[in-house]
Design a protein around this motif. Structure first.
Motif, PDB file in Angstrom:
ATOM      1  N   SER A   1       0.820  -1.275   0.058  1.00 28.97           N
ATOM      2  CA  SER A   1       0.099   0.036   0.254  1.00 28.97           C
ATOM      3  C   SER A   1       0.952   1.204  -0.030  1.00 28.97           C
ATOM      4  CB  SER A   1      -0.785  -0.042   1.304  1.00 28.97           C
ATOM      5  OG  SER A   1      -1.751  -0.952   0.948  1.00 28.97           O
TER       6      SER A   1
ATOM      7  N   LYS B   1       4.833   8.865 -10.321  1.00 24.59           N
ATOM      8  CA  LYS B   1       3.636   9.365 -11.114  1.00 24.59           C
ATOM      9  C   LYS B   1       3.422   8.419 -12.285  1.00 24.59           C
ATOM     10  CE  LYS B   1       4.051  13.943  -9.516  1.00 24.59           C
ATOM     11  NZ  LYS B   1       3.996  15.549  -9.895  1.00 24.59           N
TER      12      LYS B   1
ATOM     13  N   ASP C   1      -4.449   4.194 -12.214  1.00 26.28           N
ATOM     14  CA  ASP C   1      -5.727   4.726 -12.492  1.00 26.28           C
ATOM     15  C   ASP C   1      -6.492   3.955 -13.560  1.00 26.28           C
ATOM     16  OD1 ASP C   1      -5.457   6.858 -10.486  1.00 26.28           O
ATOM     17  OD2 ASP C   1      -4.893   8.336 -11.951  1.00 26.28           O
TER      18      ASP C   1
ATOM     19  N   LYS D   1       9.672  11.375  -5.295  1.00 24.48           N
ATOM     20  CA  LYS D   1      10.255  11.913  -6.598  1.00 24.48           C
ATOM     21  C   LYS D   1      11.494  11.296  -6.667  1.00 24.48           C
ATOM     22  CE  LYS D   1       8.036  16.360  -6.171  1.00 24.48           C
ATOM     23  NZ  LYS D   1       6.834  15.863  -5.501  1.00 24.48           N
TER      24      LYS D   1
ATOM     25  N   ARG E   1      -6.944  -0.007 -12.489  1.00 24.90           N
ATOM     26  CA  ARG E   1      -8.301  -0.136 -11.500  1.00 24.90           C
ATOM     27  C   ARG E   1      -9.430  -0.324 -12.482  1.00 24.90           C
ATOM     28  NH1 ARG E   1      -5.245   3.655  -7.155  1.00 24.90           N
ATOM     29  NH2 ARG E   1      -3.731   2.243  -6.519  1.00 24.90           N
TER      30      ARG E   1
ATOM     31  N   GLU F   1      -3.644  -4.280  -7.152  1.00 22.56           N
ATOM     32  CA  GLU F   1      -3.846  -2.855  -7.882  1.00 22.56           C
ATOM     33  C   GLU F   1      -4.743  -1.823  -6.718  1.00 22.56           C
ATOM     34  OE1 GLU F   1      -4.428  -2.426 -11.746  1.00 22.56           O
ATOM     35  OE2 GLU F   1      -4.100  -4.323 -12.145  1.00 22.56           O
TER      36      GLU F   1
HETATM   37  N1  CAA Z   1      -1.685  10.295 -10.949  1.00 16.29           N
HETATM   38  C1  CAA Z   1      -0.667  11.097 -11.138  1.00 16.29           C
HETATM   39  N2  CAA Z   1       0.227  11.493 -10.125  1.00 16.29           N
HETATM   40  C2  CAA Z   1      -0.173  11.019  -9.041  1.00 16.29           C
HETATM   41  C3  CAA Z   1      -1.433  10.291  -8.666  1.00 16.29           C
HETATM   42  C4  CAA Z   1      -2.013   9.634  -9.896  1.00 16.29           C
HETATM   43  N3  CAA Z   1      -2.817   9.026  -9.943  1.00 16.29           N
HETATM   44  N4  CAA Z   1      -1.536  10.035  -7.477  1.00 16.29           N
HETATM   45  C5  CAA Z   1      -0.599  10.370  -6.752  1.00 16.29           C
HETATM   46  N5  CAA Z   1       0.076  11.250  -7.594  1.00 16.29           N
HETATM   47  C6  CAA Z   1       1.384  12.264  -7.437  1.00 16.29           C
HETATM   48  C7  CAA Z   1       0.760  13.258  -6.529  1.00 16.29           C
HETATM   49  O1  CAA Z   1       0.253  14.397  -7.146  1.00 16.29           O
HETATM   50  C8  CAA Z   1       1.992  13.666  -5.671  1.00 16.29           C
HETATM   51  O2  CAA Z   1       3.024  14.470  -6.561  1.00 16.29           O
HETATM   52  P1  CAA Z   1       3.279  16.065  -6.118  1.00 16.29           P
HETATM   53  O3  CAA Z   1       4.192  15.609  -4.780  1.00 16.29           O
HETATM   54  O4  CAA Z   1       4.341  16.613  -7.242  1.00 16.29           O
HETATM   55  O5  CAA Z   1       2.324  16.650  -5.659  1.00 16.29           O
HETATM   56  C9  CAA Z   1       2.831  12.246  -5.776  1.00 16.29           C
HETATM   57  O6  CAA Z   1       2.247  11.465  -6.626  1.00 16.29           O
HETATM   58  C10 CAA Z   1       2.759  11.654  -4.246  1.00 16.29           C
HETATM   59  O7  CAA Z   1       1.291  11.393  -3.957  1.00 16.29           O
HETATM   60  P2  CAA Z   1       0.825  11.114  -2.721  1.00 16.29           P
HETATM   61  O8  CAA Z   1       1.515  12.042  -1.686  1.00 16.29           O
HETATM   62  O9  CAA Z   1      -0.710  11.328  -2.775  1.00 16.29           O
HETATM   63  O10 CAA Z   1       1.307   9.719  -2.511  1.00 16.29           O
HETATM   64  P3  CAA Z   1       1.461   8.630  -1.184  1.00 16.29           P
HETATM   65  O11 CAA Z   1       2.880   8.526  -0.872  1.00 16.29           O
HETATM   66  O12 CAA Z   1       0.544   9.351  -0.032  1.00 16.29           O
HETATM   67  O13 CAA Z   1       0.610   7.329  -1.985  1.00 16.29           O
HETATM   68  C11 CAA Z   1      -1.364   6.163  -2.225  1.00 16.29           C
HETATM   69  C12 CAA Z   1      -0.669   7.668  -1.941  1.00 16.29           C
HETATM   70  C13 CAA Z   1      -2.804   6.582  -2.726  1.00 16.29           C
HETATM   71  C14 CAA Z   1      -1.633   5.411  -0.982  1.00 16.29           C
HETATM   72  C15 CAA Z   1      -0.597   5.332  -3.146  1.00 16.29           C
HETATM   73  O14 CAA Z   1       0.815   4.819  -2.671  1.00 16.29           O
HETATM   74  C16 CAA Z   1      -1.173   3.895  -3.694  1.00 16.29           C
HETATM   75  O15 CAA Z   1      -1.916   4.014  -4.479  1.00 16.29           O
HETATM   76  N6  CAA Z   1      -0.754   2.850  -3.140  1.00 16.29           N
HETATM   77  C17 CAA Z   1      -1.447   1.714  -3.629  1.00 16.29           C
HETATM   78  C18 CAA Z   1      -0.492   0.770  -4.416  1.00 16.29           C
HETATM   79  C19 CAA Z   1      -0.907  -0.183  -5.195  1.00 16.29           C
HETATM   80  O16 CAA Z   1      -2.418   0.052  -5.805  1.00 16.29           O
HETATM   81  N7  CAA Z   1      -0.518  -1.325  -5.484  1.00 16.29           N
HETATM   82  C20 CAA Z   1      -0.751  -2.364  -6.558  1.00 16.29           C
HETATM   83  C21 CAA Z   1       0.339  -2.959  -7.115  1.00 16.29           C
HETATM   84  S1  CAA Z   1       0.076  -3.414  -8.821  1.00 16.29           S
HETATM   85  C22 CAA Z   1      -0.743  -4.815  -8.554  1.00 16.29           C
HETATM   86  O17 CAA Z   1      -1.185  -5.279  -7.739  1.00 16.29           O
HETATM   87  C23 CAA Z   1      -0.627  -5.602 -10.216  1.00 16.29           C
HETATM   88  C24 CAA Z   1      -1.184  -7.095 -10.072  1.00 16.29           C
HETATM   89  O18 CAA Z   1      -0.851  -8.003  -9.375  1.00 16.29           O
HETATM   90  C25 CAA Z   1      -2.316  -7.433 -10.793  1.00 16.29           C
END
Ligand code: CAA
Length: 384
Positions: free
Chosen positions: A136, A237, A244, A183, A247, A367
Motif C-alpha cells: 500500500s 507518478k 488509475d 520523487k 483499476r 491494484e
Molecule cells: N496520477 C498522477 N500523479 C499522482 C497520482 C495519480 N493517480 N497519485 C498521486 N500522484 C502524485 C501526487 O500528485 C504527488 O505529486 P506531487 O508531490 O508532485 O504533488 C505524488 O504522486 C505523491 O502523491 P501522494 O503524496 O498522494 O502519495 P502517497 O505516498 O501518499 O501514496 C497512495 C498515495 C494512494 C496510498 C498510493 O501509494 C497507492 O495507490 N498505493 C497503493 C499501491 C497499489 O495500488 N499497488 C498495487 C500494485 S500493482 C498490482 O497489484 C498488480 C497485480 O498484481 C495485478
C-alpha cells in the motif's frame, strides 16, 4: 459533480464486446474449471487473445494494438472474466499495466521495441511495483537503481508479480534517491534473460490459480539507459497514473466474476425445488437476486464512467477508485450469495460457485486494497 456520459455503446464497442463474448464462451469457459484445479498457465488462450487484439485493446493499430478504446477494453475484460478470472487478469496486466504506460510515457524507440510486440501478443508483460515490505505504501521501496555510465544497475526484489514467471518484459520501479520519497523513483523496462533479473517459482494462492505470479530478484541487474521509461524521478507518478487505468481493468474483472455468479444463481434457483416449488418462487431468494442484480448494474455504471473519462484523457483517479472499490466488493458479495443460494452444492468443488468466491476475493486486494481506494476517493472529495 457527475460529468455527462452516454449510455449507448458505439458500434465498435459492441463489436469488441461480442467478439470477446464469443471467444470467452467457446474457448475460455469450457477450460476454466480445469485450469483452476490444475493451476496450469493457459498459454494457448494467451496466444489466441493476442491474435484477437485482446492484449492491446486500446493501443492504436499502427502500434500493434486493436485500435479500440478503453470502454471496449472494459467490456472485453468483463466477458473474459465471466468465463475465467485467471485468464482475464493475465489480459488486464498486459493491457493496463504494461501497454498503457508504454503508450503514454514510452519514446518512439521503446514503442517500436516493446509496445508493438506486447500489444500484438508476441510478447507478454508484467508490472513490478509491490515489494515484500511495501504494498500500500508504494513509494517506500527498497529496490534501488544506481547509475553506471550508460546503464542503470538494479538491486532488490519485487513480489506478487502477476505474469512474472512467463513475462518477456517487466516495468520495474526502483529508487534512485531513497531520501527523495516519491520523487526519487524511476521506471525501467527490463527484459527477460537480462543477467541479474531472476524470476522465482510461482506463488500458491487462494484463487486465480491459472494466473501465475512470483517474486523477482534483481541482483546487479544492468539495464541500458535506453530502457528508462519516462524521466528520472517520474517513476511514482507513472505508477500511480498507470494504476488509475489498471483499476478500471480490475473493476471490469470483478464485474465478470459477479455476472457469472449471478447467472448461475438465477439458473439454479429456477431449477432447484424445495417445499414443492422452485426456490426462485421464494421471496428470500428473490430478494437476494434483486440485490445482486442491482449492485452489479451500479458497479458497471461506475466502471464504464471511469473508462469513458480515461478515453476523454481526463484525470480519473477518483472515478477509477470508486469503480474498483464498488465492483470488487460487489463481486465478493454476489459470489457469497451465489454459494448461499446453491446451499451444500455451492460448497462443492464440482460447481463453479466456490471458484468465483475464491477468485473474487483478490479483486479487493490487488491494484490497491479497498482501504487504499477509500483513501484516494476521500482525498479527492476533500480537495473539492
Ligand atoms: N496520477 C498522477 N500523479 C499522482 C497520482 C495519480 N493517480 N497519485 C498521486 N500522484 C502524485 C501526487 O500528485 C504527488 O505529486 P506531487 O508531490 O508532485 O504533488 C505524488 O504522486 C505523491 O502523491 P501522494 O503524496 O498522494 O502519495 P502517497 O505516498 O501518499 O501514496 C497512495 C498515495 C494512494 C496510498 C498510493 O501509494 C497507492 O495507490 N498505493 C497503493 C499501491 C497499489 O495500488 N499497488 C498495487 C500494485 S500493482 C498490482 O497489484 C498488480 C497485480 O498484481 C495485478
Amino acid at each position: 459533480m457527475v460529468r455527462a456520459m452516454r449510455f449507448e455503446l458505439t458500434e465498435e464497442q459492441t463489436l469488441v464486446q461480442e467478439m470477446a463474448r464469443t471467444f470467452a464462451e467457446r474457448e475460455v469457459a469450457p477450460r476454466a474449471r480445469a485450469l483452476d484445479k490444475e493451476g496450469s498457465w493457459p498459454s494457448d488462450l494467451v496466444a489466441k487473445m493476442g491474435e484477437l487484439g485482446l492484449l492491446g485493446v486500446a493501443v492504436p493499430s499502427e502500434l500493434g494494438g486493436a485500435g479500440a478504446d478503453n470502454v471496449s477494453y472494459a467490456l472485453a475484460m468483463e466477458e473474459i472474466a465471466r468465463a475465467c478470472a485467471s485468464t482475464s487478469v493475465i489480459m488486464s496486466v498486459n493491457n493496463s499495466l504494461v501497454c498503457d504506460p508504454l503508450l503514454k510515457y514510452g519514446n518512439d524507440d521503446q514503442k517500436a521495441r516493446f509496445l508493438a510486440p506486447l500489444a500484438a501478443g508476441e510478447k507478454l508483460g508484467c508490472f513490478g511495483l509491490t515489494e515484500p515490505a511495501s504494498g500500500s505504501d508504494a513509494s517506500s521501496m527498497d529496490t534501488v537503481a544506481e547509475e553506471d555510465g550508460d546503464h542503470w544497475v538494479i538491486n532488490g526484489s519485487k513480489n506478487w508479480i502477476t505474469n512474472g514467471p512467463h513475462a518477456d518484459v517487466m516495468i520495474v520501479f526502483a529508487a534512485h534517491d531513497r531520501g527523495a520519497g516519491s520523487k526519487g523513483t524511476t521506471a525501467f523496462l527490463v527484459e527477460k534473460g537480462t543477467p541479474g533479473f531472476n524470476p522465482q517459482p510461482r506463488d500458491h494462492k487462494l484463487g486465480i490459480h491459472a494466473a501465475h505470479s512470483c517474486t523477482v530478484f534483481f541482483e546487479g541487474c544492468r539495464v541500458p539507459k535506453a530502457n528508462q521509461l519516462g524521466d528520472k524521478g517520474m517513476g511514482f507518478k507513472i505508477a500511480m497514473s498507470t494504476l488509475d487505468g489498471g483499476r478500471v481493468g480490475i473493476a471490469a474483472q470483478a464485474l465478470g466474476i459477479a455476472r457469472a455468479a449471478l447467472e448461475e444463481a438465477v439458473a439454479y434457483a429456477k431449477e432447484r425445488k424445495a417445499f414443492g416449488e422452485p426456490i426462485a418462487n421464494k421471496q428470500a431468494i428473490q430478494f437476494m437476486l434483486a440485490d445482486m442484480a442491482m449492485e452489479l448494474d451500479a458497479a458497471r455504471l461506475l466502471t464504464l464512467r471511469a473508462a469513458t473519462l480515461k478515453d476523454k484523457g481526463v484525470r480519473h483517479s477518483k472515478e477509477s477508485a470508486m469503480a474498483k472499490l464498488m465492483a470488487s466488493e460487489v463481486a465478493t458479495k454476489v459470489a457469497h450469495k451465489n454459494i448461499q443460494i446453491h446451499g451444500g452444492y455451492g460448497y462443492s468443488t464440482e460447481y463453479d460457485a466456490e471458484r468465483h468466491y475464491r477468485d473474487a476475493r483478490i479483486t479487493e486486494i490487488y491494484e490497491g486494497t479497498s482501504e487504499i481506494q477509500r483513501i484516494v476517493i476521500a482525498a479527492n472529495v476533500l480537495k473539492g
